[in-house]
Write a protein that holds these residues in place. Structure first.
Motif, PDB file in Angstrom:
ATOM      1  N   GLU A  19       0.815  -1.212   0.000  1.00 61.16           N
ATOM      2  CA  GLU A  19       0.000   0.000   0.000  1.00 61.16           C
ATOM      3  C   GLU A  19       0.849   1.263   0.000  1.00 61.16           C
ATOM      4  N   PHE A  20       1.944   1.246   0.777  1.00 64.70           N
ATOM      5  CA  PHE A  20       2.792   2.436   0.897  1.00 64.70           C
ATOM      6  C   PHE A  20       4.022   2.374  -0.011  1.00 64.70           C
ATOM      7  N   ASN A  21       4.037   1.367  -0.883  1.00 67.10           N
ATOM      8  CA  ASN A  21       5.154   1.190  -1.815  1.00 67.10           C
ATOM      9  C   ASN A  21       6.489   1.200  -1.074  1.00 67.10           C
ATOM     10  N   PHE A  22       6.535   0.453   0.020  1.00 71.92           N
ATOM     11  CA  PHE A  22       7.718   0.414   0.891  1.00 71.92           C
ATOM     12  C   PHE A  22       8.650  -0.673   0.386  1.00 71.92           C
ATOM     13  N   ARG A  23       9.818  -0.267  -0.094  1.00 73.19           N
ATOM     14  CA  ARG A  23      10.715  -1.205  -0.761  1.00 73.19           C
ATOM     15  C   ARG A  23      12.089  -1.304  -0.086  1.00 73.19           C
TER      16      ARG A  23
END
Length: 221
Positions: A67-71
């Motif tokens: 959802e938060f595009n946490f990579r």
């Protein structure tokens, strides 16, 4: 020397008066835990990040990352019944000689400077924990009576707490004891002296609703 960071995220959120575990609450439009992981990822030490998370929360964490595009790269480790067992699982997943910083997931404002200082001090001294001197008067309650303690001798313990992997494996090879309150107490129980490095007043632990409000204010500045 290799660097690792074990981020322990086992909180239930009970004292936050919310059903959502506090490491997943939003802080400046990002889950608390993501701020914490980013702090270590952006440090000069560039540790390999191990996130210890209850199995029941891992699917939810993955959804948050999407959802938060946490990579930010990190490895998820299964949590245990107590914090002791969670850290133990992560410690025994490390196979190379290294310095390991163990950090509370709900201390999202830890600075990159403090993280790097802890690794550097542990490399010289074998272990180090972040702590700040008490700014308040302190009294001890025991056997129905209170007594004043010397304020300048009292330190409030924070994380990171940083040790060599060999010391951690030796310490976490023992049986769990209810007197273990943090990693330093586990290591100390097998005979090691614990060294202190100056922590940060802003390195607060998100435990109560007001802590989240304070963290929001600190991030704005």
């Amino acid at each position: 020397m290799k660097y690792y960071a074990i981020i322990v995220a086992g909180g239930s959120g009970n004292r936050m008066q919310t059903e959502t575990p506090k490491q997943f609450l939003l802080l400046k439009n990002l889950p608390v835990l993501m701020h914490t992981i980013k702090a270590f990822a952006q440090s000069e030490s560039q540790p390999k990040i191990l996130l210890v998370l209850n199995k029941e929360q891992q699917a939810y964490w993955q959804r948050l990352c999407d959802e938060f595009n946490f990579r930010v790269p990190h490895q998820v480790i299964d949590g245990g019944t107590e914090r002791f067992h969670s850290v133990k699982n992560a410690v025994y997943s490390i196979e190379e000689d290294s310095l390991v910083a163990i950090h509370d997931a709900v201390r999202p404002l830890v600075s990159k400077k403090l993280i790097d200082s802890c690794y550097q001090a542990a490399a010289l001294q074998g272990n180090v924990i972040a702590a700040v001197q008490s700014s308040d008067s302190v009294r001890q309650f025991k056997n129905g009576k209170t007594s004043a303690l010397k304020r300048d001798e009292i330190y409030l313990v924070q994380t990171p707490q940083t040790f060599s992997i060999n010391v951690l494996k030796e310490a976490y090879n023992q049986e769990f004891d209810n007197h273990f309150t943090d990693d330093a107490s586990v290591v100390e129980s097998i005979g090691y002296n614990i060294n202190i490095i100056e922590g940060e007043r802003s390195n607060l632990k998100i435990t109560y609703p007001i802590d989240l409000e304070l963290a929001e204010l600190l991030l704005k500045h």
